[in-house]
Design a protein around this motif. Structure first.
Motif, PDB file in Angstrom:
ATOM      1  N   ARG A 145      38.128  31.995  -0.075  1.00 31.51           N
ATOM      2  CA  ARG A 145      38.547  31.823   1.320  1.00 31.51           C
ATOM      3  C   ARG A 145      39.790  32.664   1.505  1.00 31.51           C
ATOM      4  O   ARG A 145      40.809  32.453   0.833  1.00 31.51           O
ATOM      5  N   THR A 146      39.697  33.672   2.386  1.00 33.82           N
ATOM      6  CA  THR A 146      40.844  34.537   2.627  1.00 33.82           C
ATOM      7  C   THR A 146      41.828  33.852   3.571  1.00 33.82           C
ATOM      8  O   THR A 146      41.451  32.989   4.371  1.00 33.82           O
ATOM      9  N   GLY A 147      43.080  34.262   3.469  1.00 35.19           N
ATOM     10  CA  GLY A 147      44.126  33.766   4.364  1.00 35.19           C
ATOM     11  C   GLY A 147      44.389  34.786   5.458  1.00 35.19           C
ATOM     12  O   GLY A 147      43.477  35.478   5.909  1.00 35.19           O
ATOM     13  N   THR A 148      45.644  34.910   5.822  1.00 44.05           N
ATOM     14  CA  THR A 148      46.024  35.860   6.873  1.00 44.05           C
ATOM     15  C   THR A 148      46.103  37.276   6.301  1.00 44.05           C
ATOM     16  O   THR A 148      46.077  37.481   5.087  1.00 44.05           O
ATOM     17  N   ALA A 149      46.204  38.234   7.188  1.00 48.46           N
ATOM     18  CA  ALA A 149      46.240  39.648   6.791  1.00 48.46           C
ATOM     19  C   ALA A 149      47.431  39.938   5.885  1.00 48.46           C
ATOM     20  O   ALA A 149      48.491  39.331   5.998  1.00 48.46           O
ATOM     21  N   GLY A 150      47.202  40.865   4.956  1.00 44.13           N
ATOM     22  CA  GLY A 150      48.259  41.286   4.049  1.00 44.13           C
ATOM     23  C   GLY A 150      47.687  42.113   2.919  1.00 44.13           C
ATOM     24  O   GLY A 150      46.472  42.338   2.837  1.00 44.13           O
ATOM     25  N   THR A 151      48.546  42.599   2.041  1.00 43.74           N
ATOM     26  CA  THR A 151      48.115  43.387   0.890  1.00 43.74           C
ATOM     27  C   THR A 151      48.730  42.818  -0.382  1.00 43.74           C
ATOM     28  O   THR A 151      49.782  42.176  -0.348  1.00 43.74           O
ATOM     29  N   GLY A 152      48.054  43.072  -1.496  1.00 47.27           N
ATOM     30  CA  GLY A 152      48.546  42.612  -2.788  1.00 47.27           C
ATOM     31  C   GLY A 152      47.587  43.020  -3.885  1.00 47.27           C
ATOM     32  O   GLY A 152      46.964  44.086  -3.813  1.00 47.27           O
ATOM     33  N   THR A 153      47.459  42.156  -4.891  1.00 48.52           N
ATOM     34  CA  THR A 153      46.549  42.429  -6.008  1.00 48.52           C
ATOM     35  C   THR A 153      45.671  41.209  -6.278  1.00 48.52           C
ATOM     36  O   THR A 153      46.064  40.066  -6.008  1.00 48.52           O
ATOM     37  N   PHE A 154      44.496  41.489  -6.819  1.00 46.23           N
ATOM     38  CA  PHE A 154      43.548  40.456  -7.235  1.00 46.23           C
ATOM     39  C   PHE A 154      43.302  40.685  -8.716  1.00 46.23           C
ATOM     40  O   PHE A 154      42.656  41.649  -9.109  1.00 46.23           O
ATOM     41  N   ASN A 155      43.851  39.804  -9.545  1.00 43.93           N
ATOM     42  CA  ASN A 155      43.726  39.932 -10.995  1.00 43.93           C
ATOM     43  C   ASN A 155      42.471  39.217 -11.478  1.00 43.93           C
ATOM     44  O   ASN A 155      42.225  38.059 -11.133  1.00 43.93           O
ATOM     45  N   VAL A 156      41.678  39.933 -12.267  1.00 42.45           N
ATOM     46  CA  VAL A 156      40.448  39.399 -12.851  1.00 42.45           C
ATOM     47  C   VAL A 156      40.605  39.473 -14.365  1.00 42.45           C
ATOM     48  O   VAL A 156      40.771  40.562 -14.921  1.00 42.45           O
ATOM     49  N   ARG A 157      40.562  38.310 -15.013  1.00 41.09           N
ATOM     50  CA  ARG A 157      40.684  38.238 -16.479  1.00 41.09           C
ATOM     51  C   ARG A 157      39.509  37.466 -17.038  1.00 41.09           C
ATOM     52  O   ARG A 157      39.198  36.373 -16.558  1.00 41.09           O
ATOM     53  N   LEU A 158      38.865  38.023 -18.042  1.00 40.74           N
ATOM     54  CA  LEU A 158      37.846  37.279 -18.782  1.00 40.74           C
ATOM     55  C   LEU A 158      38.485  36.852 -20.086  1.00 40.74           C
ATOM     56  O   LEU A 158      38.828  37.690 -20.925  1.00 40.74           O
ATOM     57  N   ARG A 159      38.669  35.554 -20.250  1.00 42.62           N
ATOM     58  CA  ARG A 159      39.260  34.999 -21.466  1.00 42.62           C
ATOM     59  C   ARG A 159      38.150  34.641 -22.446  1.00 42.62           C
ATOM     60  O   ARG A 159      37.183  33.970 -22.098  1.00 42.62           O
ATOM     61  N   HIS A 160      38.300  35.119 -23.669  1.00 35.09           N
ATOM     62  CA  HIS A 160      37.359  34.820 -24.755  1.00 35.09           C
ATOM     63  C   HIS A 160      37.979  33.663 -25.530  1.00 35.09           C
ATOM     64  O   HIS A 160      39.055  33.820 -26.112  1.00 35.09           O
ATOM     65  N   GLN A 161      37.305  32.505 -25.530  1.00 33.95           N
ATOM     66  CA  GLN A 161      37.876  31.285 -26.094  1.00 33.95           C
ATOM     67  C   GLN A 161      36.899  30.635 -27.084  1.00 33.95           C
ATOM     68  O   GLN A 161      36.444  29.512 -26.876  1.00 33.95           O
ATOM     69  N   PRO A 162      36.571  31.348 -28.180  1.00 32.08           N
ATOM     70  CA  PRO A 162      35.620  30.785 -29.143  1.00 32.08           C
ATOM     71  C   PRO A 162      36.240  29.629 -29.923  1.00 32.08           C
ATOM     72  O   PRO A 162      37.464  29.509 -30.009  1.00 32.08           O
ATOM     73  N   PRO A 163      35.389  28.766 -30.486  1.00 32.44           N
ATOM     74  CA  PRO A 163      35.908  27.658 -31.300  1.00 32.44           C
ATOM     75  C   PRO A 163      36.712  28.190 -32.489  1.00 32.44           C
ATOM     76  O   PRO A 163      36.461  29.284 -32.987  1.00 32.44           O
ATOM     77  N   ILE A 164      37.662  27.400 -32.939  1.00 34.02           N
ATOM     78  CA  ILE A 164      38.432  27.715 -34.138  1.00 34.02           C
ATOM     79  C   ILE A 164      38.114  26.649 -35.175  1.00 34.02           C
ATOM     80  O   ILE A 164      38.282  25.449 -34.904  1.00 34.02           O
ATOM     81  N   ASN A 165      37.631  27.096 -36.337  1.00 39.77           N
ATOM     82  CA  ASN A 165      37.227  26.185 -37.411  1.00 39.77           C
ATOM     83  C   ASN A 165      36.268  25.111 -36.906  1.00 39.77           C
ATOM     84  O   ASN A 165      36.380  23.939 -37.259  1.00 39.77           O
ATOM     85  N   GLY A 166      35.345  25.525 -36.018  1.00 45.12           N
ATOM     86  CA  GLY A 166      34.326  24.610 -35.503  1.00 45.12           C
ATOM     87  C   GLY A 166      34.798  23.690 -34.392  1.00 45.12           C
ATOM     88  O   GLY A 166      34.030  22.874 -33.902  1.00 45.12           O
ATOM     89  N   THR A 167      36.046  23.811 -33.970  1.00 42.95           N
ATOM     90  CA  THR A 167      36.582  22.961 -32.912  1.00 42.95           C
ATOM     91  C   THR A 167      36.736  23.777 -31.633  1.00 42.95           C
ATOM     92  O   THR A 167      37.364  24.835 -31.634  1.00 42.95           O
ATOM     93  N   ALA A 168      36.168  23.255 -30.537  1.00 34.89           N
ATOM     94  CA  ALA A 168      36.262  23.935 -29.244  1.00 34.89           C
ATOM     95  C   ALA A 168      37.725  24.029 -28.823  1.00 34.89           C
ATOM     96  O   ALA A 168      38.490  23.078 -28.986  1.00 34.89           O
TER      97      ALA A 168
END
Length: 190
Positions: A145-168
């Motif tokens: 949902r966009t707000g009012t007019a303006g400029t800026g940045t849209f950051n897109v990050r894909l985080r890789h979050q595999p289990p550690i030692n079998g624990t999520a």
């Protein structure tokens, strides 16, 4: 006596050598770490609610990080005070044929989280549209949902979050894991 000590020393050296060889057998190395995905292309598809009007913004760097500069890095332009559905397509075009990383993320939802951040924050809000098996967000689909007019940045990050030692470790926040991709798209709301 001297011969006996020499014989003992020979046995000790020989046994130590055998233990050293046994410790270096092939196939006993630990398994490699769960590596990050290579993502060369990110396409964001914004479809205005109630219409078929779709806008795309693409980042493309076919040789991955380093090497040549990205060949495409679009700016996102959306209408103020409007709702959009957002879908993300992630590709690895360094391989032939091209590999859909989106399929990989969908098959391992419990290990991935797309995180969206807007600067300034008032430009838009994002709501997750998909969940993993533990009811935690994923981010391949969602709404904006966009707000009012303006400029800026849209950051897109894909985080890789595999289990550690079998624990999520995935907990719905961007803290655990590492980035598969981290991009700042220019954003214009008008």
């Amino acid at each position: 006596m001297r011969t006996q000590n020499g014989l003992r020393l020979g046995w000790i050296v020989g046994i130590s050598f055998l233990f050293a060889l046994n410790g270096c057998k092939k196939g006993t190395d630990p398994l490699p770490a769960n590596e990050n995905e290579l993502i060369t292309t990110v396409t964001l598809r914004f479809t205005q609610a109630g219409t078929a009007n779709t806008q795309t913004a693409t980042y493309q760097d076919k040789d991955g990080d380093g090497g040549a500069a990205p060949t495409k890095f679009d700016t996102i332009t959306l209408t103020a005070n409007t709702s959009y559905s957002l879908t993300v397509d992630l590709l690895d075009e360094s391989k032939t044929p091209t590999v859909s990383v989106t399929d990989e993320v969908n098959s391992k939802k419990d290990e991935h989280l797309l995180v969206y951040a807007t600067t300034p924050a008032a430009l838009l809000t994002y709501t997750y549209g998909d969940k993993d098996s533990r009811n935690l967000p994923v981010g391949i689909t969602g709404t904006i949902r966009t707000g009012t007019a303006g400029t800026g940045t849209f950051n897109v990050r894909l985080r890789h979050q595999p289990p550690i030692n079998g624990t999520a470790v995935k907990d719905g926040s961007p803290t655990p894991g590492s980035d598969d991709v981290n991009l700042n798209f220019g954003l214009t709301i008008k």
